[in-house]
Design an enzyme around this catalytic site. Structure first.
Site, PDB file in Angstrom:
ATOM      1  N   TYR A  27      -2.032  -1.801  11.149  1.00  0.00           N
ATOM      2  CA  TYR A  27      -2.105  -2.316   9.738  1.00  0.00           C
ATOM      3  C   TYR A  27      -1.171  -1.848   8.629  1.00  0.00           C
ATOM      4  CZ  TYR A  27      -3.865  -2.241   4.879  1.00  0.00           C
ATOM      5  OH  TYR A  27      -4.150  -2.514   3.547  1.00  0.00           O
ATOM      6  N   SER A  71       0.808  -1.131  -0.039  1.00  0.00           N
ATOM      7  CA  SER A  71      -0.159   0.111  -0.222  1.00  0.00           C
ATOM      8  C   SER A  71       1.024   1.046   0.064  1.00  0.00           C
ATOM      9  CB  SER A  71      -0.963  -0.052   1.401  1.00  0.00           C
ATOM     10  OG  SER A  71      -1.332   1.313   1.454  1.00  0.00           O
ATOM     11  N   LYS A  88       2.232  -3.932   6.597  1.00  0.00           N
ATOM     12  CA  LYS A  88       2.682  -3.980   4.995  1.00  0.00           C
ATOM     13  C   LYS A  88       3.973  -3.690   5.037  1.00  0.00           C
ATOM     14  CE  LYS A  88      -1.429  -4.673   3.334  1.00  0.00           C
ATOM     15  NZ  LYS A  88      -1.533  -6.032   2.784  1.00  0.00           N
TER      16      LYS A  88
END
Ligand code: NAD
Ligand code: UD1
Length: 341
Positions: free
Chosen positions: A151, A126, A155
């Protein structure tokens, strides 16, 4: 033709990618635990592509389940790993759920790839790894900033795990794809995004508001340092995004010269403000969106958009959909969910 394992394949991006893989002639095996998707997505995929993908209901964090999948579906050439939990707010409240689900699933796949001769893995990363950019548009050489949520941290850690594994001489390749803001739905309105509960993301909230399910949309802040004061994002059509995965997979499997590890931004290269997006929706659908200006949302990035030149030049991929078409597709999908198409 290759045999591709798509983890999280009944999810939003996974379902669109499965359609494009099948259209390109590949055979798809999906594993999904249906924690954030619905089994009927398989019907939509079949109606669009004419092929029902192989489906295994199971959890990628369970090594035994995964091993059984590789035994019963021999000859998997490549993996696209979409399976992850993705709600930023929830990750702040339940960090261990996010670290376990997103990292253990990746570790399991990387562990089993050499044993079953899998040659490449595409990973869903992302633009969140860039944090608030110093310059826009942002390219892949920009610094990685400290993650602002568990979160986002999963990544960054996942990218590091893959990088270290490749550097240690793993017998497979990997492509890390950094998505900007995926939006829209398949033009057939057979598949799209299925938000769980009250949406946090802009487009599902907007389409639900336009449909009368929500009273009004709140624009989170109009006092940012941008031309109209609202935040700027790079909204990338989900079908364009899906096509990039097919190209990335082909590059790993068919091009012996391609590097063992590559990273690409997937965006349009155009920054659009939240207010401009609302205007695009209203213009392209003819439907008004009641909205109010509210407070800034904590943790929001002011402006970020991609420099997609590397993906354009190296992958030969380019975002093609116009934002108006993307908004029309998002609206058709919302109407389909309401049984109106
Ligand atoms: P999604 O929730 O629609 O799809 C993920 C799918 O994975 C779901 O079907 C879910 O049931 C499944 N899943 C989750 N954990 C699993 C597990 N342990 N085992 C098996 N299946 C599991 O999400 P999405 O929007 O399609 O996102 C796909 C990937 O792209 C995710 O890794 C996400 O973090 C990443 N990503 C998404 C966005 C976005 O805006 N949608 C942006 C950047 C990156
Ligand atoms: C968020 C996540 C990002 C994740 C992405 C996709 C944060 C800080 N970032 O990105 O890590 O990859 O979702 O899941 O949460 N907005 C409104 N009103 C709304 C909803 C959103 O004005 O009701 C605005 C936001 O302030 C933002 C823009 O719309 O400026 C886009 O928001 P959203 O769709 O949530 O995506 P991101 O915040 O870019």
């Amino acid at each position: 033709m290759a045999k591709i394992l798509v983890t999280g394949g009944t999810g939003y991006i996974g379902s669109h990618t499965t359609v494009e893989l099948q259209k390109a002639g590949h055979e798809v095996v999906i594993i999904d635990n249906l924690s954030n998707s619905n089994i009927h997505v398989l019907d939509g995929i079949e109606r669009i592509s004419g092929v029902r993908p192989e489906f295994v209901e199971g959890d990628v964090t369970d090594l035994a389940t995964l091993r059984k999948l590789f035994e019963t579906h021999p000859g998997i050439d490549g993996i696209i790993n979409f399976a992850a939990s993705k709600a930023v707010g929830e990750s702040v409240e339940q960090p261990l759920k996010y670290y376990r689900n997103n990292l253990v699933s990746l570790l399991n796949l990387l562990d089993l790839m050499p044993e079953y001769g899998v040659k490449g893995i595409v990973f869903s990363s992302s633009c969140t790894v860039y944090g608030e950019p110093d310059v826009n548009p942002i390219d892949e050489t920009a610094p990685i900033k400290p993650a602002t949520s568990p979160y986002g941290n999963t990544k960054q850690i996942s990218e590091e795990i893959i990088t270290d594994t490749i550097h240690a001489g793993a017998p497979f390749k990997s492509i890390l794809l950094r998505y900007f803001n995926p939006v829209g739905a398949h033009p057939s309105a057979e598949i799209g995004e299925l938000p769980n509960g009250v949406p946090n993301n802009l487009i599902p909230y907007l389409t639900q508001t336009a449909a009368g399910i929500r009273k009004q949309l709140t624009v989170f802040g109009d006092d940012y340092n941008t031309p109209d004061g609202s935040c700027i994002r790079d909204f990338i059509d989900v079908v364009d995004l899906a096509k990039a995965h097919v190209i990335a997979m082909g590059r790993m499997l068919d091009n012996p010269e391609s590097p063992k590890l590559e990273v690409f931004n997937l965006g349009t290269g155009r920054g659009l403000s939240v207010l401009e997006l609302i205007a695009s929706f209203e213009r392209s659908t003819g439907v008004k969106v009641p909205y109010v200006i509210g407070q800034r949302r904590e943790g929001d990035i002011e402006k970020i958009w991609a420099d997609p030149a590397k993906a354009n030049n190296v992958l030969g991929w380019k975002a093609e959909a116009s934002i108006d078409d993307t908004m029309r597709n998002a609206w058709r999908w919302q109407q389909k969910l309401a049984g109106k198409v």
